[in-house]
Design an enzyme around this catalytic site. Structure first.
Site, PDB file in Angstrom:
ATOM      1  N   LEU A   1      11.939  -4.336   4.821  1.00 52.12           N
ATOM      2  CA  LEU A   1      13.097  -3.376   4.095  1.00 52.12           C
ATOM      3  C   LEU A   1      12.997  -2.135   4.722  1.00 52.12           C
ATOM      4  O   LEU A   1      14.093  -1.443   4.697  1.00 52.12           O
ATOM      5  CB  LEU A   1      12.394  -3.115   2.747  1.00 52.12           C
ATOM      6  CG  LEU A   1      12.161  -4.497   1.838  1.00 52.12           C
ATOM      7  CD1 LEU A   1      11.621  -3.884   0.410  1.00 52.12           C
ATOM      8  CD2 LEU A   1      13.565  -5.146   1.559  1.00 52.12           C
TER       9      LEU A   1
ATOM     10  N   HIS B   1      -7.691  -8.631   8.917  1.00 47.60           N
ATOM     11  CA  HIS B   1      -8.528  -7.727   7.722  1.00 47.60           C
ATOM     12  C   HIS B   1      -9.597  -8.435   6.952  1.00 47.60           C
ATOM     13  O   HIS B   1      -9.994  -8.144   5.942  1.00 47.60           O
ATOM     14  CB  HIS B   1      -7.490  -6.872   7.127  1.00 47.60           C
ATOM     15  CG  HIS B   1      -6.829  -5.915   8.038  1.00 47.60           C
ATOM     16  ND1 HIS B   1      -5.626  -5.330   7.648  1.00 47.60           N
ATOM     17  CD2 HIS B   1      -7.121  -5.521   9.189  1.00 47.60           C
ATOM     18  CE1 HIS B   1      -5.249  -4.545   8.522  1.00 47.60           C
ATOM     19  NE2 HIS B   1      -5.958  -4.639   9.415  1.00 47.60           N
TER      20      HIS B   1
ATOM     21  N   PHE C   1       0.801  -1.316  -0.113  1.00 47.34           N
ATOM     22  CA  PHE C   1      -0.129   0.063  -0.095  1.00 47.34           C
ATOM     23  C   PHE C   1       0.739   1.107   0.112  1.00 47.34           C
ATOM     24  O   PHE C   1       0.674   2.163  -0.874  1.00 47.34           O
ATOM     25  CB  PHE C   1      -0.746   0.073   1.328  1.00 47.34           C
ATOM     26  CG  PHE C   1      -2.014  -1.051   1.260  1.00 47.34           C
ATOM     27  CD1 PHE C   1      -3.463  -0.818   0.529  1.00 47.34           C
ATOM     28  CD2 PHE C   1      -1.971  -2.263   1.616  1.00 47.34           C
ATOM     29  CE1 PHE C   1      -4.475  -1.667   0.425  1.00 47.34           C
ATOM     30  CE2 PHE C   1      -2.926  -3.319   1.412  1.00 47.34           C
ATOM     31  CZ  PHE C   1      -4.001  -2.970   0.933  1.00 47.34           C
TER      32      PHE C   1
END
EC number: 2.3.1.286
Length: 253
Positions: A224, A129, A41
């Protein structure tokens, strides 16, 4: 040179943590599935920065009120950006399923809605979710699979039983998370002796706040970018999670 490269050193450290643990829990986010071709996202290449032109921001189009008010526009965005039926599990998904089969991993807690953990073979998956694979009529409660949304001849899929609007079983903005799933996830994290967090920046609440319930001595972070929990970690690896976990996808004798 006698020193191992940093990546090999960190991977060996993770292997040691796993070998020393008996109740491993994995907590993952969108980065777990990017190597399967599903964009995240908030990264520079993610959904929110894709450059795709819509009349409203993604946060608005993925809200409960927008779904009720503009179901046609919701489904145009949802089908175009959120559904990836051709995606397949990557080495991270396969490694976690293998760790579960070996008896070391007790649960996968995921913020993703793609169902790839189950496709890889994981059994205890807590979907914070929801899932695109489950859909339900808002009027009568009839359940449907992904094909009802993908193959609908109408812009807004309708229930074949009562004609009501079908809604994906995913948590939209303005909706709360399932209390039972949250409770089970919190209990699994509290009971873990190793928590592996992967592919998430741990900035989305309330899901990310559950990591604070971890009381075990081993926390491994595979992401990351930095996270708010870096200072608490036993192991931090700044590499793609599929690359990191690939060696653990191999079946052990």
């Amino acid at each position: 040179m006698s020193d191992l490269p940093s990546f090999e050193t960190h991977t060996e450290n993770l292997r040691r943590l796993i070998a020393e643990s008996e109740r491993i829990v994995f907590f993952g986010g969108a980065g777990t599935s990017t190597e399967s071709g599903i964009p995240d996202f908030r990264s520079s290449s993610g959904l929110y920065n894709s450059g795709a032109e819509y009349d409203y921001p993604p946060e608005v189009m993925l809200s409960r009120s927008f779904f009720i008010r503009e179901p046609e526009k919701f489904y145009a965005f949802y089908r175009g950006e959120m559904l990836h039926p051709a995606a397949r599990p990557n080495p991270a998904h396969l490694a976690l399923a293998e760790l579960e089969r070996s008896g070391r991993l007790t649960a996968v807690i995921t913020q993703n809605i793609d169902g790839l953990h189950q496709l890889a073979g994981s059994k205890c998956v807590l979907e914070l979710h929801g899932s695109v694979l489950r859909n339900k009529c808002l009027s009568c409660g009839e359940g449907y699979g992904l094909e009802a949304v993908m193959e609908s001849i109408e812009t807004v899929p309708r229930c074949t039983e009562c004609g009501g609007i079908i809604k994906p079983d995913v948590v939209l903005y303005e909706e709360g998370l399932d209390a039972h799933v949250l409770g089970e996830a919190a209990a699994q994290i509290a009971a873990a002796d190793l928590l592996i967090v992967g592919g998430t920046s741990l900035t989305v609440q309330p899901a990310a706040g559950m990591v604070g319930r971890f009381r075990g001595g081993r926390l491994a972070l595979i992401n990351l970018d930095p996270t708010p929990y870096d200072s608490h970690a036993s192991c931090i690896i700044r590499e793609p999670i599929g690359k990191v976990l690939a060696p653990f996808a191999e079946k052990r004798a």
